[in-house]
Design a protein around this motif. Structure first.
Motif, short mmCIF file in Angstrom:
data_model
loop_
_atom_site.label_atom_id
_atom_site.label_comp_id
_atom_site.label_asym_id
_atom_site.label_seq_id
_atom_site.Cartn_x
_atom_site.Cartn_y
_atom_site.Cartn_z
N HIS A 175 34.00 -32.91 -16.25
CA HIS A 175 33.96 -31.75 -15.96
C HIS A 175 34.47 -32.06 -14.29
O HIS A 175 34.36 -32.98 -13.37
CB HIS A 175 32.36 -31.69 -15.18
N ASP A 179 29.86 -27.08 -9.64
CA ASP A 179 28.88 -26.53 -10.10
C ASP A 179 27.63 -26.16 -8.21
O ASP A 179 26.69 -26.83 -8.89
CB ASP A 179 27.54 -26.66 -10.84
N HIS A 255 25.17 -20.53 -12.77
CA HIS A 255 25.85 -21.55 -11.38
C HIS A 255 26.71 -20.71 -11.67
O HIS A 255 27.87 -19.93 -12.11
CB HIS A 255 25.77 -22.79 -11.82
N ASP A 257 31.02 -22.10 -10.96
CA ASP A 257 31.78 -23.38 -11.19
C ASP A 257 33.22 -23.15 -10.28
O ASP A 257 33.02 -22.62 -11.06
CB ASP A 257 31.58 -23.43 -12.59
N ARG A 259 36.48 -24.75 -9.21
CA ARG A 259 37.33 -26.14 -9.53
C ARG A 259 38.43 -25.82 -8.71
O ARG A 259 39.36 -24.49 -8.30
CB ARG A 259 37.72 -25.90 -10.93
ZN LIG Z 1 30.76 -26.36 -13.99
#
Ligand SMILES: [Zn+2]
Length: 286
Positions: A175, A179, A255, A257, A259
């Motif tokens: 991952h 999150d 949620h 996420d 990155r």
């Molecule tokens: Zn995630």
């Protein structure tokens, strides 16, 4: 003894034009960030300096700022080379990279189609990945990377960078995001300035997906959104609403996420922002 001396001399000759140095021995060099897996380091070099990281020449702003990232599994030593104006010999810094321990998350008993995507979607997944790679490859002169980043939304952190997932005993991609558990429809704001390089309404894994180029290879991606508020090519400022959060694609619940990448190196978004503000206890809205 003789052989060792000769080998040592050859090594010295091979690297002889460079001066091995520590960061604080390079005049005018300031580095902000830790030499740690997943970290982003922001540098300030004298104006006119040329800079290389692990052999790749970095874009440097007119004011001497640059950025590089250490990917999740970087093993080091990492090498930073600087050519300062008016100096024949470059400085070479070889620095160890601090390793991190990542969480391991084992989930067993999942239906196999959730572990391995069905054959008919493989082409779609590959097309999605190609678009994402292209967006990450941008090496623009934007300078959002040098701004202090802020959280795109606030809430409980429900997933962290680097966790290794093992589904039905099969290791899957780690991952890479952080999150934030927020209800569908929560405003997502640009963590720093940049240009929207991808605004896709429906990717297989990540659903409605947005990417922002912050310059010099540093980019953000926002996954599982419910609504995109900006378009590809649009300039965004830090704090500007860019999307609403959701649970589109293969999300297990609502949620955001978030990155961050430095080119194809996966870095930890959480290391760019201040600690998550304490969450107010749930209250009833009037
Ligand atoms: Zn995630």
């Amino acid at each position: 003894m003789m052989i060792r001396a000769v080998a040592g001399l050859l090594l010295w000759v091979a690297t002889g034009i460079a001066t091995a140095a520590a960061v604080d021995a390079v005049p005018g060099l300031v580095l902000d960030g830790k030499w740690q897996q997943g970290a982003v380091l922001i540098g300030q070099a004298p104006v006119g300096a040329r800079v290389w990281f692990d052999g790749r020449e970095l874009r440097v702003t007119d004011a001497g700022r640059f950025v590089f990232g250490l990917h999740r599994d970087a093993s080091g030593p990492a090498e930073l080379k600087l050519q300062l104006p008016g100096r024949a010999e470059p400085y070479v810094i070889r620095h160890a990279v601090e390793t991190r321990e990542y969480k391991i998350q084992r989930i067993d008993g999942l239906p196999q189609k959730m572990v391995t995507p069905p054959a008919e979607v493989l082409e779609r997944i590959r097309a999605d990945q190609a678009l994402v790679r292209k967006a990450r490859d941008h090496d623009s002169a934007l300078e959002g990377f040098a701004e202090p980043f802020e959280w795109p939304c606030t809430g409980r952190i429900s997933g962290v960078f680097g966790s290794q997932r093992i589904l039905n005993g099969e290791p899957r991609q780690p991952h890479y995001g952080v999150d934030v558990a927020v209800p569908v429809g929560t405003e997502v704001r640009a963590p720093a300035g940049g240009v929207v390089t991808l605004a896709h309404p429906d990717m297989y894994y990540t659903g409605a997906t947005l990417m922002i180029d912050h310059g010099h290879g540093l980019s953000s991606a926002f996954l599982h959104l419910s609504k995109l508020l900006v378009e590809e090519g649009q300039v965004v400022e830090r704090g500007q609403p860019i999307a609403l959060s959701g649970m589109s694609g293969r999300a297990t619940g609502p949620h955001l996420d978030w990155r961050v990448n430095w080119f194809d190196a996966r870095v930890d978004a959480q290391l760019l922002v201040p600690p998550m503000p304490a969450q107010a206890s749930p209250s009833t809205t009037p």
